[in-house]
Design an enzyme around this catalytic site. Structure first.
Site, PDB file in Angstrom:
ATOM      1  N   CYS A   2      14.223  -3.305  -8.577  1.00  0.00           N
ATOM      2  CA  CYS A   2      15.376  -2.514  -8.126  1.00  0.00           C
ATOM      3  C   CYS A   2      16.036  -1.868  -9.351  1.00  0.00           C
ATOM      4  O   CYS A   2      15.651  -2.097 -10.479  1.00  0.00           O
ATOM      5  CB  CYS A   2      16.380  -3.427  -7.450  1.00  0.00           C
ATOM      6  SG  CYS A   2      15.650  -4.430  -6.161  1.00  0.00           S
ATOM      7  N   ARG A  27      12.849   3.394  -9.249  1.00  0.00           N
ATOM      8  CA  ARG A  27      12.574   1.948  -9.259  1.00  0.00           C
ATOM      9  C   ARG A  27      12.719   1.344  -7.871  1.00  0.00           C
ATOM     10  O   ARG A  27      12.265   0.227  -7.615  1.00  0.00           O
ATOM     11  CB  ARG A  27      13.541   1.239 -10.206  1.00  0.00           C
ATOM     12  CG  ARG A  27      13.402   1.585 -11.659  1.00  0.00           C
ATOM     13  CD  ARG A  27      14.541   1.009 -12.455  1.00  0.00           C
ATOM     14  NE  ARG A  27      14.487  -0.446 -12.427  1.00  0.00           N
ATOM     15  CZ  ARG A  27      13.842  -1.171 -13.341  1.00  0.00           C
ATOM     16  NH1 ARG A  27      13.196  -0.556 -14.313  1.00  0.00           N
ATOM     17  NH2 ARG A  27      13.824  -2.480 -13.282  1.00  0.00           N
ATOM     18  N   TRP A  74      14.626  -2.153  -3.997  1.00  0.00           N
ATOM     19  CA  TRP A  74      13.190  -2.195  -3.695  1.00  0.00           C
ATOM     20  C   TRP A  74      13.025  -3.551  -3.021  1.00  0.00           C
ATOM     21  O   TRP A  74      13.004  -4.590  -3.688  1.00  0.00           O
ATOM     22  CB  TRP A  74      12.379  -2.113  -4.987  1.00  0.00           C
ATOM     23  CG  TRP A  74      10.927  -2.367  -4.829  1.00  0.00           C
ATOM     24  CD1 TRP A  74      10.278  -3.572  -4.964  1.00  0.00           C
ATOM     25  CD2 TRP A  74       9.905  -1.434  -4.508  1.00  0.00           C
ATOM     26  NE1 TRP A  74       8.948  -3.426  -4.746  1.00  0.00           N
ATOM     27  CE2 TRP A  74       8.680  -2.137  -4.466  1.00  0.00           C
ATOM     28  CE3 TRP A  74       9.902  -0.083  -4.238  1.00  0.00           C
ATOM     29  CZ2 TRP A  74       7.473  -1.517  -4.168  1.00  0.00           C
ATOM     30  CZ3 TRP A  74       8.701   0.536  -3.950  1.00  0.00           C
ATOM     31  CH2 TRP A  74       7.517  -0.171  -3.918  1.00  0.00           C
ATOM     32  N   ASN A 100      18.358  -7.898  -9.456  1.00  0.00           N
ATOM     33  CA  ASN A 100      16.975  -7.412  -9.444  1.00  0.00           C
ATOM     34  C   ASN A 100      16.102  -8.586  -9.820  1.00  0.00           C
ATOM     35  O   ASN A 100      16.311  -9.221 -10.844  1.00  0.00           O
ATOM     36  CB  ASN A 100      16.791  -6.270 -10.444  1.00  0.00           C
ATOM     37  CG  ASN A 100      15.325  -5.854 -10.554  1.00  0.00           C
ATOM     38  OD1 ASN A 100      14.570  -6.011  -9.592  1.00  0.00           O
ATOM     39  ND2 ASN A 100      14.924  -5.357 -11.705  1.00  0.00           N
ATOM     40  N   GLY A 101      15.140  -8.933  -8.958  1.00  0.00           N
ATOM     41  CA  GLY A 101      14.248 -10.063  -9.248  1.00  0.00           C
ATOM     42  C   GLY A 101      13.995 -10.840  -7.969  1.00  0.00           C
ATOM     43  O   GLY A 101      14.230 -10.348  -6.863  1.00  0.00           O
ATOM     44  N   GLU A 493     -14.171   0.452  -9.179  1.00  0.00           N
ATOM     45  CA  GLU A 493     -12.791   0.805  -9.556  1.00  0.00           C
ATOM     46  C   GLU A 493     -12.764   1.525 -10.896  1.00  0.00           C
ATOM     47  O   GLU A 493     -12.024   2.499 -11.073  1.00  0.00           O
ATOM     48  CB  GLU A 493     -11.912  -0.443  -9.581  1.00  0.00           C
ATOM     49  CG  GLU A 493     -10.474  -0.207 -10.034  1.00  0.00           C
ATOM     50  CD  GLU A 493      -9.730   0.844  -9.211  1.00  0.00           C
ATOM     51  OE1 GLU A 493     -10.208   1.246  -8.136  1.00  0.00           O
ATOM     52  OE2 GLU A 493      -8.657   1.288  -9.675  1.00  0.00           O
ATOM     53  N   LYS A 497     -11.167   5.306 -11.659  1.00  0.00           N
ATOM     54  CA  LYS A 497     -10.138   5.577 -12.680  1.00  0.00           C
ATOM     55  C   LYS A 497     -10.555   6.744 -13.565  1.00  0.00           C
ATOM     56  O   LYS A 497      -9.795   7.645 -13.828  1.00  0.00           O
ATOM     57  CB  LYS A 497      -9.902   4.326 -13.559  1.00  0.00           C
ATOM     58  CG  LYS A 497      -9.070   3.263 -12.932  1.00  0.00           C
ATOM     59  CD  LYS A 497      -7.662   3.743 -12.673  1.00  0.00           C
ATOM     60  CE  LYS A 497      -7.172   3.855 -11.272  1.00  0.00           C
ATOM     61  NZ  LYS A 497      -7.686   3.642 -10.063  1.00  0.00           N
ATOM     62  N   GLU A 500     -10.733  10.243 -11.562  1.00  0.00           N
ATOM     63  CA  GLU A 500      -9.521  10.823 -10.958  1.00  0.00           C
ATOM     64  C   GLU A 500      -8.510  11.305 -11.990  1.00  0.00           C
ATOM     65  O   GLU A 500      -7.638  12.096 -11.650  1.00  0.00           O
ATOM     66  CB  GLU A 500      -8.862   9.849  -9.984  1.00  0.00           C
ATOM     67  CG  GLU A 500      -8.246   8.612 -10.587  1.00  0.00           C
ATOM     68  CD  GLU A 500      -7.574   7.750  -9.511  1.00  0.00           C
ATOM     69  OE1 GLU A 500      -7.122   8.264  -8.472  1.00  0.00           O
ATOM     70  OE2 GLU A 500      -7.517   6.525  -9.708  1.00  0.00           O
ATOM     71  N   HIS A 516     -33.933   3.362  -8.575  1.00  0.00           N
ATOM     72  CA  HIS A 516     -34.287   3.924  -7.250  1.00  0.00           C
ATOM     73  C   HIS A 516     -33.774   5.346  -7.122  1.00  0.00           C
ATOM     74  O   HIS A 516     -33.502   5.809  -6.014  1.00  0.00           O
ATOM     75  CB  HIS A 516     -33.711   3.023  -6.146  1.00  0.00           C
ATOM     76  CG  HIS A 516     -34.289   1.657  -6.153  1.00  0.00           C
ATOM     77  ND1 HIS A 516     -35.562   1.368  -5.691  1.00  0.00           N
ATOM     78  CD2 HIS A 516     -33.796   0.479  -6.628  1.00  0.00           C
ATOM     79  CE1 HIS A 516     -35.819   0.086  -5.847  1.00  0.00           C
ATOM     80  NE2 HIS A 516     -34.766  -0.480  -6.407  1.00  0.00           N
ATOM     81  N   LYS A 614      -0.110  10.407  -4.178  1.00  0.00           N
ATOM     82  CA  LYS A 614       0.066   8.961  -4.379  1.00  0.00           C
ATOM     83  C   LYS A 614      -0.170   8.212  -3.070  1.00  0.00           C
ATOM     84  O   LYS A 614      -0.686   7.122  -3.059  1.00  0.00           O
ATOM     85  CB  LYS A 614       1.474   8.655  -4.896  1.00  0.00           C
ATOM     86  CG  LYS A 614       1.711   7.188  -5.218  1.00  0.00           C
ATOM     87  CD  LYS A 614       0.748   6.665  -6.243  1.00  0.00           C
ATOM     88  CE  LYS A 614       0.856   5.180  -6.467  1.00  0.00           C
ATOM     89  NZ  LYS A 614      -0.258   4.649  -7.293  1.00  0.00           N
TER      90      LYS A 614
HETATM   91  C1  AGP Z   1      -6.401   5.092  -6.675  1.00  0.00           C
HETATM   92  O1  AGP Z   1      -6.070   5.273  -8.028  1.00  0.00           O
HETATM   93  C2  AGP Z   1      -5.762   6.135  -5.795  1.00  0.00           C
HETATM   94  N1  AGP Z   1      -4.363   6.161  -5.978  1.00  0.00           N
HETATM   95  C3  AGP Z   1      -6.198   5.984  -4.338  1.00  0.00           C
HETATM   96  O2  AGP Z   1      -7.565   5.664  -4.271  1.00  0.00           O
HETATM   97  C4  AGP Z   1      -5.441   4.893  -3.560  1.00  0.00           C
HETATM   98  O3  AGP Z   1      -5.832   3.628  -4.031  1.00  0.00           O
HETATM   99  C5  AGP Z   1      -5.800   5.028  -2.079  1.00  0.00           C
HETATM  100  O4  AGP Z   1      -5.345   6.294  -1.647  1.00  0.00           O
HETATM  101  C6  AGP Z   1      -5.183   3.940  -1.212  1.00  0.00           C
HETATM  102  O5  AGP Z   1      -3.799   4.041  -1.279  1.00  0.00           O
HETATM  103  P1  AGP Z   1      -2.931   2.803  -0.710  1.00  0.00           P
HETATM  104  O6  AGP Z   1      -3.290   1.621  -1.531  1.00  0.00           O
HETATM  105  O7  AGP Z   1      -1.509   3.240  -0.875  1.00  0.00           O
HETATM  106  O8  AGP Z   1      -3.320   2.606   0.722  1.00  0.00           O
END
Ligand code: AGP
Length: 619
Positions: A2, A27, A74, A100-101, A493, A497, A500, A516, A614
């Protein structure tokens, strides 16, 4: 995570505090509130939603009010709503607190205080603090002056387990703000005839750059012309102020260039926060937010994990871990496929949905499909007030705080930590006899969980070497990430990273699959990252990597500290040793740093990569 601000001085306390709070809205933003001392009472104004909703409710005449504390929430305990918004009061209405915590023992404290006649108005852990201070005042009896209130607060904190950045104002000491800090950040801004508090430096920078960073166990008493810092026993402490030289934009990122790197640095704290209140001192795992009885857990014959993107990659690790311990069929699906696959589900299926935002359209649709077919849904989610958190049958919060960078970093580690807790909990309480987890193994896993934050910190100290390697790797036009079993999940993963944020094509493959087909793509300029953290498959991994080397690909290996460096490697990154199932958590930290520095080397926009959002709230 928060946001807290406060002011004491001759200025307009409410206006200054609220304006400063706006700098912290990233935050937390599901509700906000302010408390201020006027002549005869402590007044509180709160509103759900953004700070602008709170501003609409503020008194028009705010002049002459010299003390205020404010908070933007938050939610961690209790729904995002006005009743649960901070500040919270005690029964007398004479004092107000913002926090906050996480108060880990709030339920026990709440029961004790209710038994003593205290009446609660919210579901929050924070309100417990207000009544606890009131109780200490009643016991101490001298709360009609500053030192008495200070002693009551310090005594109250001795009963509290958990993390807090805390600010208190009291009608008994109207020209004072009391603050305390334990594991949640809190700073003091030093002014001329005025002083400020805030969760983070950006909030006070328009008024002062002369700040004191409180440390864990610090308690402070602020008046317009003085700041007195002690420990929780009242012993004086010396804290040197420092001058902030950052510009405003950098300050919001804690002095970092991007939210992404700030959030990578938050990985250790994030894992601690996800474990907090779940992994007890005696080693037991408690998941109080999950409403299932042992019989109900038993009745789940199958588990289906569903998510998107990074959350899906966490689910791939979760599948392997659950099957390894529970010896029960566990599947993992991409939500956008799951929702249209007419999945075979029934009341004996537990569908685990993983999401940072809790608003991903495909994941929400998957939840509705699962519920439509009679399955029970459990959400592993970060945002408390999100649709997924509200509509799933059960919720296990990741407690990672807001993640601003589009590329998910700390949320991934929080999701893995939550899955490890859930898997160990299910195995430990599985009466079927199928689980494979001895008492000794359980406690070994628990010890390994406790070590993770420090191990992450050790990896982060190597950042300079990853930054240097990134300059070399940025020259490559394609990346493959290879692994087997848990290392394959890491490959997924790590590849995401890199692609993207650096926009370099990167894909993950099960190492055994290279011959293959994908091996045809290997040539000079292709980098191949080989994860070699799983002893029982490392020999095979090395021979796969030698096939790449023979085609003049660049080889980067990720190994456990102390393991032999494969002689085909051009570069080797080593990470501390932990359980094989936990290696994806540690392995991802260098991968996040590598992707970040490659993107920086290439001058890419890091926090908001092109074409991405996001939270993908559309199909
Ligand atoms: C990953 O770096 C991206 N931000 C994206 O793959 C994200 O993980 C995916 O859109 C899922 O989002 P969520 O965890 O909010 O559901």
């Amino acid at each position: 995570m928060c946001g807290i601000t406060g002011y004491i001085g001759s200025g307009s306390a409410i206006e200054i505090t609220i304006n400063n709070l706006k700098r912290l809205e990233y935050r937390g933003y599901d509700s906000a509130g302010v408390a201020y001392s006027s002549t005869d009472a402590v007044s509180i104004v709160r509103a759900p939603g953004k700070i602008k909703n709170l501003e609409a409710l503020l008194p028009t005449s705010v002049e002459g009010i010299g003390v205020a504390i404010a908070h933007t929430r938050w939610a961690t305990h209790g729904r995002p709503c006005e009743e649960n918004a901070h500040p919270h009061r005690d029964c007398t209405g004479q004092l107000a607190v913002v926090h906050n915590g996480i108060i880990e023992n709030y339920a026990e404290l709440r029961r004790e205080l209710i038994a003593k006649g205290h009446e609660f108005a919210s579901e929050t852990d924070t309100e417990t603090l207000a009544h606890l201070i009131e109780e200490m005042c009643a016991l101490e009896g001298d709360c009609d002056k500053t030192e008495g209130v200070a002693n009551a607060i310090r005594k109250a904190l001795h009963h509290v387990k958990g993390s807090y950045a805390l600010a208190v104002i009291s009608q008994d000491s109207p020209d004072t703000v009391f603050v305390a800090r334990k594991e949640s950040p809190l700073i003091i801004g030093l002014g001329e005839g005025e002083n400020f508090i805030a969760s983070d430096i950006p909030a006070v920078m328009r008024y002062t750059r002369n700040v004191v960073l409180l440390e864990d166990g610090d308690f402070a008493i602020l008046t317009p012309n003085s700041v007195t810092i002690t420990d929780f026993e009242g012993n004086p402490l010396e804290r040197k102020p420092f001058l902030v030289t950052w510009d405003d934009a950098a300050a919001e990122k804690g002095g970092n260039a991007h939210f992404m790197i700030k959030e990578i640095y938050e990985n250790p704290r994030t894992v601690r926060e996800t474990l907090r209140g779940r992994l007890m001192d005696d080693g037991e795992i408690v998941l109080p937010s999950l409403p299932f009885s042992a019989e109900q857990w038993q009745a789940f014959r199958r588990i289906s994990i569903v998510a998107c993107g990074t959350a899906y990659h966490a689910g791939v690790v979760g599948k392997s871990f659950f099957e390894q311990l529970l010896r029960r069929p566990v599947e993992v699906n991409v939500a956008s496929e799951f929702r249209y696959s007419d999945p075979i589900l029934d009341k004996e299926t537990l569908v685990v949905l993983i999401s940072q935002s809790g608003e991903t359209a495909d994941t929400l649709a998957a939840m509705r499909e699962a519920q439509h077919k009679g399955a029970t849904t459990l959400a592993i989610v970060n945002v408390v007030g999100s649709t997924l958190a509200r509509d799933a049958d059960a919720v296990l919060l990741t407690q990672a705080g807001p993640e601003i960078g589009v590329a998910s970093t700390k949320a991934y580690l929080a999701q893995l930590t939550a899955l490890y807790l859930l898997g160990l909990y299910l195995a430990r309480h599985d009466a079927s006899g199928n689980s494979r987890l001895t008492e000794a193994e359980y406690h070994s896993y628990v010890s390994a969980l406790r070590e993770l934050p420090a191990q992450i910190e050790a990896i982060i100290t190597q950042e300079a070497s990853y930054s240097q390697l990134a300059e070399e790797l940025a020259k490559h036009h394609c990346f493959f990430y290879l692994g087997r079993r848990y290392d394959f999940a890491s490959s997924l993963e790590a590849a995401l990273k890199m692609k993207e944020i650096s926009y370099i094509h990167a894909e993950a493959y099960p190492a055994g699959e290279m011959k293959h087909g994908p091996l045809a793509l290997v040539e000079p300029g292709v980098a191949v990252v080989g994860f070699c953290t799983q002893p029982d498959t490392n020999e095979k991994m090395v021979s796969n990597l030698k096939e790449v080397k023979a085609r003049e690909g660049t080889i980067i290996t990720v190994i456990r500290e102390g393991d032999e460096t494969p002689d085909c490697a051009d570069y080797t990154l080593s990470v501390p040793i932990t359980k094989e199932a936990f290696m994806p958590l540690l392995s991802m930290v260098p991968m996040q740093l590598l992707a970040y520095h490659v993107a920086r080397t290439l001058g890419c926009e890091i926090d908001q990569p092109r074409n991405l959002a996001k939270s993908v709230t559309v199909e």
